[in-house]
Design an enzyme around this catalytic site. Structure first.
Site, short mmCIF file in Angstrom:
data_model
loop_
_atom_site.label_atom_id
_atom_site.label_comp_id
_atom_site.label_asym_id
_atom_site.label_seq_id
_atom_site.Cartn_x
_atom_site.Cartn_y
_atom_site.Cartn_z
N ASP A 1 3.92 3.24 6.48
CA ASP A 1 3.27 2.99 7.78
C ASP A 1 4.22 2.42 8.81
O ASP A 1 5.30 1.92 8.49
CB ASP A 1 2.13 1.97 7.60
CG ASP A 1 2.66 0.55 7.38
OD1 ASP A 1 3.54 0.40 6.52
OD2 ASP A 1 2.22 -0.37 8.08
N LYS B 1 17.26 4.24 0.77
CA LYS B 1 18.18 4.17 1.91
C LYS B 1 19.38 3.33 1.47
O LYS B 1 19.42 2.12 1.71
CB LYS B 1 17.50 3.46 3.09
CG LYS B 1 16.41 4.26 3.76
CD LYS B 1 16.14 3.72 5.16
CE LYS B 1 14.84 3.01 5.23
NZ LYS B 1 14.46 2.58 6.58
N LYS C 1 0.82 -1.19 0.00
CA LYS C 1 0.00 0.00 0.00
C LYS C 1 0.86 1.25 0.00
O LYS C 1 0.37 2.35 -0.20
CB LYS C 1 -0.87 0.01 1.27
CG LYS C 1 -1.80 -1.16 1.35
CD LYS C 1 -2.46 -1.22 2.75
CE LYS C 1 -3.30 -2.49 2.86
NZ LYS C 1 -3.63 -2.79 4.25
N GLY C 2 2.16 1.08 0.27
CA GLY C 2 3.03 2.23 0.50
C GLY C 2 3.10 3.24 -0.62
O GLY C 2 3.25 4.43 -0.38
N GLU D 1 7.65 2.18 -6.46
CA GLU D 1 7.76 1.75 -5.06
C GLU D 1 7.91 2.96 -4.15
O GLU D 1 8.46 3.99 -4.57
CB GLU D 1 9.01 0.87 -4.90
CG GLU D 1 8.74 -0.60 -4.68
CD GLU D 1 8.27 -0.95 -3.27
OE1 GLU D 1 7.40 -0.25 -2.71
OE2 GLU D 1 8.74 -1.95 -2.74
N ASP E 1 15.04 -0.22 0.46
CA ASP E 1 15.77 -0.38 1.71
C ASP E 1 16.86 -1.43 1.47
O ASP E 1 17.90 -1.12 0.90
CB ASP E 1 14.74 -0.79 2.77
CG ASP E 1 15.27 -0.82 4.18
OD1 ASP E 1 16.27 -0.16 4.44
OD2 ASP E 1 14.68 -1.50 5.03
P1 5GP Z 1 13.32 -3.77 1.14
O1 5GP Z 1 12.80 -5.07 0.61
O2 5GP Z 1 14.00 -2.90 0.12
O3 5GP Z 1 14.17 -3.97 2.38
O4 5GP Z 1 12.11 -2.98 1.71
C1 5GP Z 1 11.10 -2.47 0.95
C2 5GP Z 1 9.84 -2.36 1.76
O5 5GP Z 1 10.12 -2.30 3.15
C3 5GP Z 1 9.12 -1.09 1.44
O6 5GP Z 1 8.23 -1.25 0.39
C4 5GP Z 1 8.43 -0.79 2.76
O7 5GP Z 1 7.20 -1.48 2.82
C5 5GP Z 1 9.34 -1.36 3.81
N1 5GP Z 1 10.25 -0.34 4.41
C6 5GP Z 1 11.57 -0.25 4.29
N2 5GP Z 1 12.06 0.80 4.97
C7 5GP Z 1 10.99 1.39 5.52
C8 5GP Z 1 10.83 2.57 6.33
O8 5GP Z 1 11.76 3.30 6.69
N3 5GP Z 1 9.56 2.86 6.70
C9 5GP Z 1 8.48 2.11 6.34
N4 5GP Z 1 7.29 2.49 6.77
N5 5GP Z 1 8.60 1.01 5.57
C10 5GP Z 1 9.84 0.66 5.17
#
Ligand code: 5GP
Length: 188
Positions: free
Chosen positions: A160, A132, A42-43, A100, A104
């Site tokens: 969220d 990030k 939903k982000g 997206e 992260d």
């Molecule tokens: P990744 O798979 O790149 O580690 O993370 C992607 C997903 O992690 C994003 O779509 C989001 O849902 C969640 N996420 C990563 N970092 C954050 C953050 O700082 N805040 C929030 N609310 N969600 C995050």
């Protein structure tokens, strides 16, 4: 661990100005071409809806959505991605832009890119609002990037914590609330 809303990292005006710039870059890249913008729910909901409204009127964008499982109530990536809602569109032979909220570790986007590549789109590009870079575990190609941010957990503008704070117009960091120490007596 409990969290409280912390300082504003990016305010609504700053976000909007950058989203407008990104919309110009994206629509230039797809000028005259039909493409499918795929929002990851939903982000990405606010980001995608703001982005496409900055496109020129003759833009040939179609919208579709995927929903993937999130962190649940935690602030750390599990690396496990579950498709909760798949695309309605057959993307074979189409130009696809995956949108997206935040990059992260990169695990989610890299998983989704592999999945969508397997469906033989004509092209596949990525557009993320927040990045990030310090936390990256896998290399992911980002074609359009909004902001690089430090390694802090953020909420607001679609993001969220445990389902809350998506509705905030600004992007905030969250701060852990220390549990009150027990059985500690003041020193004499
Ligand atoms: P990744 O798979 O790149 O580690 O993370 C992607 C997903 O992690 C994003 O779509 C989001 O849902 C969640 N996420 C990563 N970092 C954050 C953050 O700082 N805040 C929030 N609310 N969600 C995050």
């Amino acid at each position: 661990m409990e969290y409280e809303l912390g300082r504003i990292l990016l305010d609504g005006r700053t976000i909007s100005a950058r989203v407008a710039e990104m919309a110009a870059e994206v629509s230039e890249a797809y000028s005259g071409k039909e493409f499918v913008a795929v929002g990851v729910l939903k982000g990405a909901i606010f980001f995608l809806s703001d982005l496409v409204r900055f496109f020129p009127r003759n833009s040939l964008v179609r919208l579709d959505f995927m929903a993937v499982s999130s962190y649940g109530a935690s602030t750390k990536s599990s690396g496990i991605v579950k498709i909760v809602k798949d695309l309605d569109t057959d993307i074979r032979g189409r130009d696809v832009l995956l949108v997206e909220d935040i990059l992260d570790t990169g695990l989610t986007l890299s998983y989704l890119l592999d999945l969508l590549k397997g469906r033989s789109p004509r092209s596949l590009k990525t557009c993320v609002l927040l990045d990030k870079p310090d936390r990256r575990k896998v290399d992911v190609r980002v074609d359009f990037r909004g902001f690089q941010i430090p390694d802090e957990f953020v909420v607001g503008y679609g993001l969220d914590y445990s389902g809350y704070w998506r509705n905030l117009p600004d992007i905030h960091v969250v701060n852990p609330i220390e549990a009150p120490a027990r059985n500690i007596q003041p020193k004499e």
